[in-house]
Design an enzyme around this catalytic site. Structure first.
Site, mmCIF file in Angstrom:
data_model
loop_
_atom_site.group_PDB
_atom_site.id
_atom_site.type_symbol
_atom_site.label_atom_id
_atom_site.label_comp_id
_atom_site.label_asym_id
_atom_site.label_seq_id
_atom_site.Cartn_x
_atom_site.Cartn_y
_atom_site.Cartn_z
ATOM 1 N N SER A 16 0.997 -1.151 -0.035
ATOM 2 C CA SER A 16 -0.085 -0.029 -0.024
ATOM 3 C C SER A 16 0.862 1.145 -0.115
ATOM 4 C CB SER A 16 -0.978 0.011 1.115
ATOM 5 O OG SER A 16 -1.565 1.347 1.319
ATOM 6 N N TYR A 29 -2.601 -0.194 10.240
ATOM 7 C CA TYR A 29 -2.512 -0.686 8.963
ATOM 8 C C TYR A 29 -1.075 -0.173 8.318
ATOM 9 C CZ TYR A 29 -3.753 -0.624 4.011
ATOM 10 O OH TYR A 29 -3.756 -0.901 2.510
#
Length: 124
Positions: A16, A29
């Site tokens: 990501s 995250y």
């Protein structure tokens, strides 16, 4: 992949852009995506002698259920809330197909596929 004949294969990890430029309130995250980047590098290095290629695709705002909230607006680094552009998830699929289709003597170590106008470059 080590034990098969012929030996080798390809691993594509799902990263990501948050590992490089996190969003507010995203520590768990972001930490996991940093871990994936380290795993990608280590696997790419350790896999060489076994003909295993490892790469990572970093995705930014693909139009999926996970990013539906972007259309309503999400918190930005400056505390404001803004709508963020998304892109067709097909572009991510096409990128993965490209990476997967390379011969094992070539590798894309890291690739970023993102909505062109999303706030990533310069975020913060």
């Amino acid at each position: 992949m080590k034990g098969q004949t012929p030996q080798g294969g390809r691993i594509i990890n799902n990263g990501s852009i948050s590992a490089y430029a996190p969003r507010p309130f995203s520590a768990p995250y972001t930490a996991t995506k940093h871990a994936i980047s380290g795993l990608t590098r280590s696997t790419a290095l350790d896999g060489r002698r076994h003909n295993i290629a490892c790469g990572q695709i970093d995705i930014g705002n693909a139009a999926t259920e996970m990013t539906e909230r972007m259309a309503a607006g999400v918190i930005q680094a400056d505390g404001s809330t803004k709508v963020e552009p998304r892109m067709d998830v097909k572009h991510v699929a096409d990128a993965v197909v490209h990476m997967a289709g390379l011969p094992l003597d070539a590798n894309v170590l890291f690739m970023t596929v993102m909505a062109t106008n999303m706030p990533f470059v310069g975020r913060g």
